[in-house]
Design a protein around this motif. Sequence first.
Motif, PDB file in Angstrom:
ATOM      1  N   UNK A   9      43.646  -5.602 -35.883  1.00  0.00           N
ATOM      2  CA  UNK A   9      43.463  -6.785 -35.696  1.00  0.00           C
ATOM      3  C   UNK A   9      42.924  -7.256 -34.496  1.00  0.00           C
ATOM      4  N   UNK A  10      43.299  -6.747 -33.487  1.00  0.00           N
ATOM      5  CA  UNK A  10      42.895  -7.075 -32.150  1.00  0.00           C
ATOM      6  C   UNK A  10      41.871  -6.244 -31.500  1.00  0.00           C
ATOM      7  N   UNK A  11      41.522  -4.969 -31.833  1.00  0.00           N
ATOM      8  CA  UNK A  11      40.626  -4.210 -30.870  1.00  0.00           C
ATOM      9  C   UNK A  11      39.051  -4.603 -31.468  1.00  0.00           C
ATOM     10  N   UNK A  12      38.507  -4.825 -30.330  1.00  0.00           N
ATOM     11  CA  UNK A  12      36.982  -5.080 -30.756  1.00  0.00           C
ATOM     12  C   UNK A  12      35.955  -4.161 -30.066  1.00  0.00           C
ATOM     13  N   UNK A  13      36.467  -2.980 -29.765  1.00  0.00           N
ATOM     14  CA  UNK A  13      35.593  -1.915 -29.210  1.00  0.00           C
ATOM     15  C   UNK A  13      34.275  -1.855 -30.047  1.00  0.00           C
ATOM     16  N   UNK A  34      29.299 -12.440 -20.845  1.00  0.00           N
ATOM     17  CA  UNK A  34      29.397 -12.292 -22.445  1.00  0.00           C
ATOM     18  C   UNK A  34      30.772 -11.863 -22.545  1.00  0.00           C
ATOM     19  N   UNK A  35      30.804 -10.837 -23.512  1.00  0.00           N
ATOM     20  CA  UNK A  35      32.302 -10.395 -23.966  1.00  0.00           C
ATOM     21  C   UNK A  35      32.905  -9.907 -22.942  1.00  0.00           C
ATOM     22  N   UNK A  36      32.675  -9.181 -21.830  1.00  0.00           N
ATOM     23  CA  UNK A  36      33.279  -8.744 -20.688  1.00  0.00           C
ATOM     24  C   UNK A  36      34.205  -9.895 -19.999  1.00  0.00           C
ATOM     25  N   UNK A  37      33.677 -11.224 -20.282  1.00  0.00           N
ATOM     26  CA  UNK A  37      34.641 -12.249 -19.765  1.00  0.00           C
ATOM     27  C   UNK A  37      35.449 -12.830 -20.466  1.00  0.00           C
ATOM     28  N   UNK A  38      35.342 -12.296 -22.043  1.00  0.00           N
ATOM     29  CA  UNK A  38      36.399 -12.618 -22.998  1.00  0.00           C
ATOM     30  C   UNK A  38      37.441 -11.714 -23.259  1.00  0.00           C
ATOM     31  N   UNK A  39      38.473 -11.893 -22.223  1.00  0.00           N
ATOM     32  CA  UNK A  39      39.668 -10.916 -22.331  1.00  0.00           C
ATOM     33  C   UNK A  39      40.842 -11.576 -22.904  1.00  0.00           C
ATOM     34  N   UNK A  40      41.513 -10.927 -23.765  1.00  0.00           N
ATOM     35  CA  UNK A  40      42.568 -11.409 -24.597  1.00  0.00           C
ATOM     36  C   UNK A  40      43.684 -11.592 -23.474  1.00  0.00           C
ATOM     37  N   UNK A  41      44.254 -12.812 -23.061  1.00  0.00           N
ATOM     38  CA  UNK A  41      45.214 -13.129 -22.028  1.00  0.00           C
ATOM     39  C   UNK A  41      46.519 -12.595 -22.143  1.00  0.00           C
ATOM     40  N   UNK A  45      39.821  -5.568 -21.932  1.00  0.00           N
ATOM     41  CA  UNK A  45      38.153  -6.187 -22.657  1.00  0.00           C
ATOM     42  C   UNK A  45      37.981  -5.723 -23.935  1.00  0.00           C
ATOM     43  N   UNK A  46      38.827  -4.856 -24.220  1.00  0.00           N
ATOM     44  CA  UNK A  46      38.636  -4.277 -25.939  1.00  0.00           C
ATOM     45  C   UNK A  46      39.587  -5.142 -26.736  1.00  0.00           C
ATOM     46  N   UNK A  47      40.195  -6.149 -26.557  1.00  0.00           N
ATOM     47  CA  UNK A  47      41.263  -6.799 -27.373  1.00  0.00           C
ATOM     48  C   UNK A  47      40.816  -8.292 -27.372  1.00  0.00           C
ATOM     49  N   UNK A  48      40.326  -8.941 -28.536  1.00  0.00           N
ATOM     50  CA  UNK A  48      40.230 -10.245 -28.756  1.00  0.00           C
ATOM     51  C   UNK A  48      40.737 -10.540 -30.298  1.00  0.00           C
ATOM     52  N   UNK A  49      41.735 -10.909 -30.541  1.00  0.00           N
ATOM     53  CA  UNK A  49      42.155 -11.294 -32.054  1.00  0.00           C
ATOM     54  C   UNK A  49      40.988 -12.334 -32.569  1.00  0.00           C
TER      55      UNK A  49
END
Length: 237
Positions: free
Chosen positions: A21-25, A36-43, A48-52
């Motif tokens: 559910x969380x890994x966006x590798x 971009x994605x590199x800045x969107x980190x699951x707090x 940097x590979x996880x963002x639900x």
Amino acid sequence: MSVSVTPLELGMFETLPSHTRRCVFWEMDRDDNGDGFGAMIDARSGSSNESEFDKEAWISGVLLEWGTCGQVAIESSTGRVVGSAFYAPPGRVPRAHRFPTAPVAADAVLLTRVRVEPGFEPIAVSLLDAVIGDVVRRGVRAVEAFGFSGAREPLEQDLVGLLLGDGSPADVCQKCLMSTQFLVDSGFEVVASDQFLPRLRLELDEGLGWKSEVERALDKLVQEATAELESSGASAR
């Protein structure tokens, strides 16, 4: 143990295992400037590979624009999701371009991963069967996938990190890399060689030869299950 495989629907998202559910590798990638994605980190994870949020958005977008992009295995007695497989047109998988054996052929769907929970390893065959059955009905000519041929030791993890161009092996989710041997055993053939990250292909338009491979894998599974039952019965006596 009874397990059924069904196409993934967006309403099932919350039932997926935590990592799935969380890994966006595969589904997200950094650009060259680290934006971009590199800045969107699951707090919550700091990874940097996880963002639900982004994983759900990716599934929603692919479902809307292309259709089914996942198959899930559900344990019948508990309703628990014990395995999943994801696939999509290669253009919808940003991470794919970083592999040294890219690009994926334009006529193929990219199978990104088949992952099962511990104790449910044989279900991987059924998940792959469901993926292939779905894309065949949709007129897809081939399925391609990137295999991982390493032994998952630290040195090889460093090398894989460099090959994927991330700069840090910590950014490579090895849980989301499929074994090359699993793909070969399932009928895939290597079409672009690499020591660690080959690209493999399963043709679907030549007499649907994939059926014999899946049937062979299922037969092997039945034989192993029978042997296990016989062993258990002997122990009980």
